[in-house]
Design a protein around this motif. Structure first.
Motif, mmCIF file in Angstrom:
data_model
loop_
_atom_site.group_PDB
_atom_site.id
_atom_site.type_symbol
_atom_site.label_atom_id
_atom_site.label_comp_id
_atom_site.label_asym_id
_atom_site.label_seq_id
_atom_site.Cartn_x
_atom_site.Cartn_y
_atom_site.Cartn_z
ATOM 1 N N TYR A 162 21.282 78.168 97.275
ATOM 2 C CA TYR A 162 20.866 79.567 97.296
ATOM 3 C C TYR A 162 22.081 80.490 97.085
ATOM 4 C CZ TYR A 162 16.605 77.558 99.183
ATOM 5 O OH TYR A 162 15.466 76.797 99.351
ATOM 6 N N ASP A 163 22.871 80.138 96.084
ATOM 7 C CA ASP A 163 24.115 80.868 95.828
ATOM 8 C C ASP A 163 24.107 81.631 94.509
ATOM 9 O OD1 ASP A 163 24.071 78.685 94.183
ATOM 10 O OD2 ASP A 163 25.997 77.852 94.839
ATOM 11 N N GLN A 164 22.931 81.746 93.887
ATOM 12 C CA GLN A 164 22.850 82.434 92.599
ATOM 13 C C GLN A 164 22.548 83.922 92.734
ATOM 14 O OE1 GLN A 164 23.608 80.953 89.528
ATOM 15 N NE2 GLN A 164 24.363 79.451 91.015
ATOM 16 N N PHE A 165 22.424 84.421 93.969
ATOM 17 C CA PHE A 165 22.226 85.864 94.147
ATOM 18 C C PHE A 165 23.244 86.386 95.140
ATOM 19 C CE2 PHE A 165 19.466 83.712 97.157
ATOM 20 C CZ PHE A 165 19.605 84.427 98.330
ATOM 21 N N ASN A 166 23.428 87.689 95.146
ATOM 22 C CA ASN A 166 24.413 88.338 96.003
ATOM 23 C C ASN A 166 24.166 87.973 97.468
ATOM 24 O OD1 ASN A 166 26.153 90.051 97.332
ATOM 25 N ND2 ASN A 166 25.246 91.941 96.566
ATOM 26 N N PRO A 167 25.101 87.279 98.119
ATOM 27 C CA PRO A 167 24.872 86.838 99.496
ATOM 28 C C PRO A 167 24.802 87.977 100.501
ATOM 29 C CG PRO A 167 27.137 86.399 98.841
ATOM 30 C CD PRO A 167 26.413 86.840 97.605
#
Length: 217
Positions: A162-167
């Motif tokens: 789940y690292d493809q969007f702004n954390p």
């Protein structure tokens, strides 16, 4: 969804109405009512039978969460809508188009929702995720608030970790299936267990929403 053996003939109306409600509302699914022969043979007075009423506190809780979504939008400078197959399953495509037009927020699709909005829609920017296009990938990295409606947010979309969007983006997820919002590693700021059609309807009819977006198309 609902399975019960009726042991009291006076509760038959309650079980029938409860089963019908749970079979047709939310995520539709099978129900089972086992009525033993002695219960089938019992004499009842229909006018005296107690019916089923949905839990009002649940409705109020949903309304409160819709208010929190509106608050999040007010506090966001780069919001993003991510939508998927759940919009179609809920029969809410036209309502969703109206919502996007009112909000005027950039929107990207999960793979199964790609044909829900036409590319002529000024707020639709194509397919997101690892199989998607460059612009949606850039948008999901730079947004500060995500509203995911009717999508399971798979690894193919959001990345293995789940690292493809702004954390640091606020993640709001609307899904009829709670298990989709409690997957290991997926950290959701606001989980709304609700049918997409119901959510969109409540949002559009919210007094605060109507005041803020009344001049939008």
């Amino acid at each position: 969804n609902y399975a019960v053996q009726v042991s009291d003939p006076q509760k038959i109306r309650f079980h029938m109405e409860s089963a019908l409600y749970k079979a047709t509302k939310g995520r539709p699914g099978p129900v089972w009512i086992d009525i033993p022969f002695d219960i089938q043979s019992a004499v009842v007075s229909p006018d005296k039978l107690v019916g089923f009423t949905p839990d009002i506190s649940v409705v109020n809780s949903k309304r409160d969460k819709v208010g929190l979504v509106i608050d999040a939008l007010h506090n966001s400078t780069k919001p993003l809508i991510i939508f998927g197959q759940g919009i179609r399953n809920a029969g809410a495509i036209q309502e969703f188009k109206k919502m996007v037009g009112k909000l005027q927020i950039p929107s990207i699709a999960a793979r199964m929702g790609l044909d829900i909005l036409p590319y002529s829609n000024p707020y639709f920017f194509g397919l997101g995720g690892m199989r998607g296009q460059k612009l949606p990938a850039k948008m999901i990295k730079e947004c500060d608030c995500i509203i995911a409606i009717g999508t399971s947010f798979t690894h193919a979309f959001a990345g293995q970790n789940y690292d493809q969007f702004n954390p640091s983006a606020k993640l709001i997820m609307v899904n009829i299936d709670l298990s989709e919002m409690t997957k290991p590693g997926l950290n959701i700021d606001l989980a709304i267990e609700m049918d997409a059609s119901e959510f969109i309807s409540m949002l559009l009819n919210d007094a605060s929403f109507q005041t803020t977006y009344s001049n939008h198309s």
